[in-house]
Design a protein around this motif. Structure first.
Motif, short mmCIF file in Angstrom:
data_model
loop_
_atom_site.label_atom_id
_atom_site.label_comp_id
_atom_site.label_asym_id
_atom_site.label_seq_id
_atom_site.Cartn_x
_atom_site.Cartn_y
_atom_site.Cartn_z
N PRO A 1 -9.69 9.60 15.06
CA PRO A 1 -9.11 9.05 14.36
C PRO A 1 -7.88 8.93 13.54
CG PRO A 1 -11.75 8.57 14.32
CD PRO A 1 -11.12 9.75 14.74
N PHE A 2 -6.82 7.96 14.52
CA PHE A 2 -5.76 8.46 13.14
C PHE A 2 -4.81 6.83 12.54
CE2 PHE A 2 -3.80 8.45 17.45
CZ PHE A 2 -2.87 8.97 17.51
N VAL A 3 -3.93 6.74 11.57
CA VAL A 3 -3.68 5.96 11.19
C VAL A 3 -2.27 6.21 10.87
CG1 VAL A 3 -3.19 4.19 9.19
CG2 VAL A 3 -5.49 4.91 9.88
N LEU A 4 -1.33 5.48 11.21
CA LEU A 4 0.41 5.50 11.26
C LEU A 4 0.80 5.14 10.12
CD1 LEU A 4 1.13 5.78 14.88
CD2 LEU A 4 1.32 7.99 13.88
N VAL B 1 0.74 0.98 9.42
CA VAL B 1 0.80 0.37 8.27
C VAL B 1 2.16 0.46 8.05
CG1 VAL B 1 0.31 -0.54 6.05
CG2 VAL B 1 -1.29 0.33 7.46
N GLU B 2 3.39 -0.47 7.35
CA GLU B 2 4.60 -0.28 7.35
C GLU B 2 5.11 -0.93 5.99
OE1 GLU B 2 7.04 -0.33 11.25
OE2 GLU B 2 6.82 -2.72 10.77
N VAL B 3 6.11 -0.84 5.51
CA VAL B 3 6.64 -2.71 5.40
C VAL B 3 8.63 -2.62 5.72
CG1 VAL B 3 6.17 -0.67 2.89
CG2 VAL B 3 8.79 -0.07 3.68
N ASP B 4 8.79 -3.29 5.15
CA ASP B 4 10.07 -3.83 5.81
C ASP B 4 11.47 -3.81 5.42
OD1 ASP B 4 11.46 -6.24 7.08
OD2 ASP B 4 11.66 -7.37 5.66
N ASP B 5 10.97 -2.26 6.23
CA ASP B 5 12.80 -1.17 5.43
C ASP B 5 13.93 -2.35 6.23
OD1 ASP B 5 11.55 0.97 4.65
OD2 ASP B 5 10.13 1.04 6.73
N ARG B 6 13.89 -2.38 7.06
CA ARG B 6 14.76 -2.80 7.41
C ARG B 6 15.73 -4.39 6.30
NH1 ARG B 6 16.73 -4.58 14.17
NH2 ARG B 6 19.04 -4.70 13.29
N GLY B 7 14.34 -5.38 6.06
CA GLY B 7 14.44 -6.39 5.83
C GLY B 7 14.89 -5.56 4.15
N GLY B 8 14.48 -4.79 3.85
CA GLY B 8 14.85 -4.30 1.98
C GLY B 8 16.08 -3.74 2.38
N ASP C 1 -14.54 -2.39 13.83
CA ASP C 1 -13.02 -3.06 14.66
C ASP C 1 -12.09 -2.40 13.97
OD1 ASP C 1 -15.16 -4.96 15.81
OD2 ASP C 1 -14.64 -6.16 14.38
N GLN C 2 -11.15 -2.34 14.80
CA GLN C 2 -9.29 -1.76 14.89
C GLN C 2 -8.50 -2.90 13.89
OE1 GLN C 2 -8.15 1.74 15.53
NE2 GLN C 2 -10.70 1.44 14.60
N HIS C 3 -8.25 -2.01 12.50
CA HIS C 3 -7.41 -3.41 12.57
C HIS C 3 -5.68 -3.50 13.20
CE1 HIS C 3 -9.54 -3.24 8.57
NE2 HIS C 3 -9.78 -2.22 8.73
N PRO C 4 -4.77 -4.73 12.99
CA PRO C 4 -4.16 -5.18 13.39
C PRO C 4 -2.54 -3.77 12.80
CG PRO C 4 -4.61 -6.35 12.12
CD PRO C 4 -5.93 -5.96 12.48
N HIS C 5 -1.62 -4.00 13.45
CA HIS C 5 -0.24 -3.43 12.45
C HIS C 5 -0.25 -4.52 11.40
CE1 HIS C 5 0.49 -0.63 16.46
NE2 HIS C 5 0.32 -1.87 16.95
N GLN C 6 0.46 -3.42 10.74
CA GLN C 6 0.27 -4.28 9.20
C GLN C 6 1.60 -4.28 8.80
OE1 GLN C 6 -1.70 -6.41 7.79
NE2 GLN C 6 0.41 -7.02 6.73
#
Length: 317
Positions: free
Chosen positions: A123-126, A138-145, A296-301
Motif C-alpha cells: 500500500p502507498f499514498v502519493l 494528496v496534493e495542494v493547489d500548486d498552480r493556483g497558488g 475503503d480507499q480515499h479519493p484524490h485530495q
C-alpha cells in the motif's frame, strides 16, 4: 522458550516463570521485529524520500510534513521510518524498509518506484506527485497558488522577474508540483501579455545556501522581483540582496511558497503562498493506514492555498 513468550497457555505457569527468570538473567528479549515480519505486519509506515537524508532534514518543509504524519502514527500506534535513497537509488531502498506501506514524496508516477510498489502489492499514498489511479493521492493547489503570487507581483508593476525553482524542474506542462507552479506563473504572465521567456528561471536545490548563491548570480541582471518556489530559497535570496546592499522590498521584492513558521518573523516578513503542510502530512498517514487495514480507499485530495501578504514585496516605482 518460544512458548513462554508466544504461547504461554501451552506450558504451566511454574515452567513459564522459570523460563522468564532465566531469560532475564541472560539479558534475553524476544525479537519483536522478527515476530512482526513472521506475522506479516510491522506496525510501521515508511516515508519514501526523493533526496538524501541530510538534504531532507535541512528543509523545514519536511519537519512540518513529518509532524503531521507523526500525529496520526501516535494516534494509531504506528512508528514512522524515514527511507531515503540507497546508493542514490530510491528503488533500491524499497526492499530494505520493514514497513507495512509507504508515503511516497515527490516522485513522478512513471518512475520505477511506483511500478515496484504496485508489483509487490505494498500500500502507498502519493504526495507532491501526479495522480495514480491505483493509490490515494494528496496534493495542494500548486498552480493556483503560484498564479496568485505571480499575479500579485505583476499588479505591483514588476516586469523583470526572476523565478527560483527547486531544480531540476520539469517544463511548465502541469507535471508534478513544480510543473504546476511554473504553469501557474505562466497563467499570470499570459494575463499580462507576457510569457515564461520574459522571466529569468534558475533551478537550484531547495536550501537557503542555494537561494543565496542563485541570487548572487542574478544580481547583475537586477530583477525587480524574485519569486521563489519555496520559502527557504526566498530566505537565501534576501540574505544575498542584503549582503549586496540591495533593500528588500524597496529595490527588489521577494516572495516565497510554503509559509513556514519562520516566514512570519523573518525580516522583512515574507510574503508567500501558504500551503497546509501539517494537514497534508496528517492526511497522507491517515489515508495510508486506512489502505493498510483494507478499509475503503480515499479519493484524490487537493488542499487549498492562499496568498499571505506581508512586508517583502512592494509596488514598483
Amino acid at each position: 522458550m518460544s512458548f513462554a513468550f508466544n504461547n504461554p497457555q501451552r506450558i504451566s505457569t511454574a515452567t513459564r516463570e522459570r523460563i522468564l527468570a532465566v531469560a532475564e538473567e541472560l539479558g534475553y528479549t524476544p525479537n519483536t521485529l522478527g515476530r512482526m515480519l513472521q506475522a506479516g505486519t510491522t506496525n510501521s509506515i515508511g516515508v519514501l524520500l526523493p533526496q538524501r537524508l541530510a538534504q531532507i532534514l535541512e528543509n523545514p518543509y519536511y519537519s512540518r510534513f513529518l509532524m503531521g504524519a507523526g500525529q496520526i502514527c501516535d494516534r494509531e500506534g504506528y512508528t514512522l521510518l524515514l527511507t531515503p535513497p540507497l546508493q542514490d537509488s530510491v528503488l533500491k531502498a524499497i526492499p530494505y524498509a520493514a514497513v507495512d506501506g509507504f508515503i511516497v514524496c515527490g516522485l513522478e508516477i512513471d518512475r520505477g518506484e511506483v511500478a515496484e510498489l504496485d508489483r509487490r502489492g505494498i500500500p502507498f499514498v502519493l504526495i507532491d506527485s501526479d495522480r495514480h489511479e491505483g493509490a490515494p493521492h494528496v496534493e495542494v493547489d500548486d498552480r493556483g497558488g503560484a498564479r496568485e503570487v505571480a499575479r500579485y507581483l505583476l499588479e505591483l508593476g514588476h516586469r523583470r522577474i526572476a523565478v527560483l525553482s527547486i531544480g531540476p524542474a520539469p517544463e511548465a506542462t502541469g507535471r508534478g508540483p513544480l510543473g504546476r507552479r511554473l504553469a501557474g506563473i505562466g497563467d499570470a504572465l499570459a494575463e499580462a501579455g507576457l510569457t515564461m521567456s520574459d522571466v529569468t528561471l534558475a533551478e537550484v536545490p531547495a536550501t537557503r545556501a542555494e537561494g543565496y548563491r542563485a541570487t548572487k548570480a542574478l544580481a547583475p541582471g537586477k530583477p525587480t522581483a524574485i519569486l521563489a518556489l519555496s520559502d527557504v530559497l526566498a530566505y537565501g535570496a534576501v540574505d544575498a540582496l542584503q549582503e549586496l546592499g540591495i533593500s528588500v522590498p524597496d529595490d527588489v521584492s521577494v516572495t516565497g511558497f510554503d509559509d513556514l513558521a519562520e516566514s512570519a518573523w523573518f525580516r522583512p516578513r515574507l510574503t508567500t503562498v501558504r500551503q497546509p503542510i501539517v494537514t497534508k502530512g496528517r492526511m497522507a498517514a491517515d489515508f495510508l493506514i486506512s489502505a493498510i487495514r483494507g478499509e475503503d480507499q480515499h479519493p484524490h485530495q487537493t488542499l487549498g492555498t492562499s496568498l499571505i501578504v506581508r512586508d517583502s514585496a512592494a509596488k514598483r516605482l
